[in-house]
Structure formats: C-alpha cells, structure tokens
Design a protein around this motif. Structure first.
Motif, PDB file in Angstrom:
ATOM      1  N   SER A 128      22.556 -32.633 116.400  1.00 27.45           N
ATOM      2  CA  SER A 128      22.605 -33.758 117.349  1.00 27.45           C
ATOM      3  C   SER A 128      21.217 -34.009 117.911  1.00 27.45           C
ATOM      4  CB  SER A 128      23.581 -33.495 118.491  1.00 27.45           C
ATOM      5  OG  SER A 128      23.019 -32.632 119.460  1.00 27.45           O
ATOM      6  N   ARG A 146      23.428 -41.394 112.357  1.00 29.77           N
ATOM      7  CA  ARG A 146      23.870 -41.199 113.737  1.00 29.77           C
ATOM      8  C   ARG A 146      25.326 -41.648 113.866  1.00 29.77           C
ATOM      9  NH1 ARG A 146      19.016 -43.178 112.980  1.00 29.77           N
ATOM     10  NH2 ARG A 146      17.160 -42.420 114.067  1.00 29.77           N
ATOM     11  N   HIS A 156      29.983 -38.526 116.838  1.00 29.97           N
ATOM     12  CA  HIS A 156      30.251 -37.079 116.827  1.00 29.97           C
ATOM     13  C   HIS A 156      28.976 -36.250 116.638  1.00 29.97           C
ATOM     14  CE1 HIS A 156      34.489 -38.075 116.640  1.00 29.97           C
ATOM     15  NE2 HIS A 156      34.271 -38.830 115.551  1.00 29.97           N
ATOM     16  N   GLY A 157      27.834 -36.905 116.495  1.00 28.77           N
ATOM     17  CA  GLY A 157      26.593 -36.169 116.309  1.00 28.77           C
ATOM     18  C   GLY A 157      25.705 -36.844 115.293  1.00 28.77           C
ATOM     19  N   SER A 158      24.738 -36.125 114.834  1.00 26.47           N
ATOM     20  CA  SER A 158      23.781 -36.666 113.863  1.00 26.47           C
ATOM     21  C   SER A 158      23.635 -35.684 112.716  1.00 26.47           C
ATOM     22  CB  SER A 158      22.417 -36.899 114.524  1.00 26.47           C
ATOM     23  OG  SER A 158      22.519 -37.813 115.595  1.00 26.47           O
ATOM     24  N   SER A 159      23.448 -36.210 111.513  1.00 17.84           N
ATOM     25  CA  SER A 159      23.240 -35.366 110.334  1.00 17.84           C
ATOM     26  C   SER A 159      22.197 -36.015 109.450  1.00 17.84           C
ATOM     27  CB  SER A 159      24.553 -35.179 109.573  1.00 17.84           C
ATOM     28  OG  SER A 159      25.047 -36.441 109.131  1.00 17.84           O
TER      29      SER A 159
END
Length: 307
Positions: A18, A51, A54-57
């Motif tokens: 994140s 993005r 629920h978050g970033s990957s």
C-alpha cells in the motif's frame, strides 16, 4: 532513468502492498509516495503500480522493474560503503613521498610532534607511509597518485602541481679541514673555480644538485655546466660519508652537515657571488587547496610548528 530514491519508493510499495504503509516505512507522506510513483511512471513511460481501494500492487512491468531496482540499489549501497571506506582511509592513512633531505632531517620530527599533539586531544594521528626519493621522483609519484602529498627541494615551482613553502634550507660547500680550500684566507672559492672542480654529488634529479646548478648559472650565465662529478651517489648520507672519507668537496644541506661543521669535522667554504638558499615545498595534485583529511592536517601542523 529514475533516481535511486524513486526506486526505493517502488520497492517499499512492493514490500508493504500500500502507498500509506510504504510512506510510513520511508518516513514520508502517502501523497509523497503517490507523487513519486506517478513521476517515475511519467518519466519511464511504463505503468508500475495498480491502485485499488484494497491497496496497491505492482503491475507485471512494475515487478520486473522492481527486480532490476533491487539489484541496482544493492550495488549503490556497496558503492556508498566503499566511498565511506575511502574517506576513512584518507583520514587515517597518508601516503607521503619526500626528498631525502626532508625525509631524513625534518619529517621525523614533524610526524612525532603530530602524534603527540593528537594524543593530547585524545585522538590518533593518521598512519603515514613515507617513501624517500629524489625530488624528481617525488614529483612523478604525486602526479601519478602514488603519493597524496610530496615534499621537495628545488630552485623552481614544480609544473602541473600546487605547492606551498614549508621551510628554507641553506646549502653549504664543505671540505675536510686539511683540504687546500680550508687553508685559504677567508675560505672562499669563485663560482668558476667550483664549476671546474669535480665534486662529490647527488644523482641527476636531486633537489640539491638542481639548486647548485641553478646557482652557478645565475652567477656565470645560462651556459655554465658543472664538470663530471668525482662521485655520483644516491643519498645525502653517502655523499657526506664520501666527503669525510676524503673523496673531495660536496654541496650539502646545512641540515645534514650542521653537526660536522660545529665539531670541526668539516669546514664550510663560501662561494663568491652565490648564495644557495632554497625553498622546501609541499606539493599536491588536484585543487588549489591541499587535500582534505590527513594531508591537510599534517600541513597545518607543520605551519603551526614554524610559527
């Protein structure tokens, strides 16, 4: 090419998942993390991070870039550690090359007093690796980087290097007390007479020999050339020993023969119209100011000792 700090942000996002967590890890705001990722994507033209709520990957491309970045940052860390080691070595170890007169008669006292001064401050003076050579070799070693600091004798400023005068030295023409010049009224010789006399001499390239040649040319003209030496030796001590053994006159530093003159083992002969007072110089390559660290500390100590 992204800056290293931008690559560190990318790796932090990969580790934490994140932007907010990456910011906490790096000690910056989430907005700063987002801005750096966006700037890196704009710079490279590659989408690096996805993005979501629920978050970033990392994207597939971002994962590849992160692998490259990890290797690059490891190498950068090694370079940084290596530079730190070099800075420490420069402060704690000093390579010095000095002409024989300075190496034998002046540097030992300066180095001992430097150690004493450091000990009084609760510190440790730099380890000095000293090479003694003639002035020409000293200049070559400083120019090539084999020595960080050099000390030379000579009639002229060395070309291509910076220098400062650290002392003065008087050269003396000396003979045995029974030599015919010692029995003369006034104990004097002419410059022309000395020019035509085979004396005991240092090798070509030595500061002492160059200073004598310059003094005779000043008195007799630019074409004045000394006759071949009776003996040509590579150290001041060997020249002094040869004079004491009866090999003939020699021109030597007053630092080297002061005790012999005081004890009457040798006699000083004046040279009409020639005064062999020379400058002793510290020399270094690079910037106009002396190198930082141990070299500058030594020169500052020598300056304080002279004042």
């Amino acid at each position: 090419m992204p800056e290293l700090s931008a690559l560190e942000v990318l790796l932090a996002v990969a580790r934490t998942g994140s932007l907010n967590a990456a910011g906490r890890e790096l000690g910056i705001s989430q907005q700063a993390v987002s801005s750096r990722i966006a700037s890196t994507e704009a710079l490279t033209g590659v989408a690096l991070v996805t993005r979501t709520t629920h978050g970033s990957s990392l994207t597939a491309a971002g994962t590849v870039v992160a692998q490259w970045a990890d290797r690059l940052l490891q190498v950068a860390g090694e370079v940084d550690a290596g530079l730190a080691a070099l800075r420490h070595d420069r402060r704690s170890r000093l390579r010095v090359s000095a002409s024989l007169t300075i190496a034998e008669h002046l540097l030992p006292g300066w180095l001992v007093s430097l150690q004493i001064a450091a000990a009084r401050r609760g510190e440790r003076a730099a380890d000095v690796v000293l090479t003694a050579a003639n002035s020409e070799t000293v200049l070559e070693q400083v120019r090539s980087g084999a020595a960080e600091l050099g000390f030379v004798e000579g009639p002229q400023r060395p070309k291509g290097l910076h220098s400062s005068v650290i002392a003065h030295d008087h050269l003396r023409l000396v003979v045995l007390p029974e030599h015919r010049w010692a029995r003369r009224a006034g104990r004097r010789v002419t410059a022309a007479e000395l020019l035509a006399t085979a004396i005991v001499s240092r090798e070509a390239g030595s500061g002492t020999r160059d200073a004598l040649a310059a003094g005779l040319r000043s008195a007799l003209g630019p074409d004045a050339v000394q006759v071949e030496p009776a003996l040509e030796l590579s150290t001041t001590a060997s020249v002094r020993g040869a004079v004491l053994a009866g090999a003939g006159p020699a021109v030597l530093s007053e630092l080297a023969v002061g005790d012999d003159l005081a004890a009457g083992r040798l006699v000083a002969i004046d040279i009409e119209g020639v005064t062999l007072l020379r400058e002793l110089r510290a020399v270094w390559a690079g910037a106009r100011t002396p190198p930082s660290g141990a070299a500058r500390e030594l020169l500052s100590h020598i300056g304080r000792a002279r004042s």
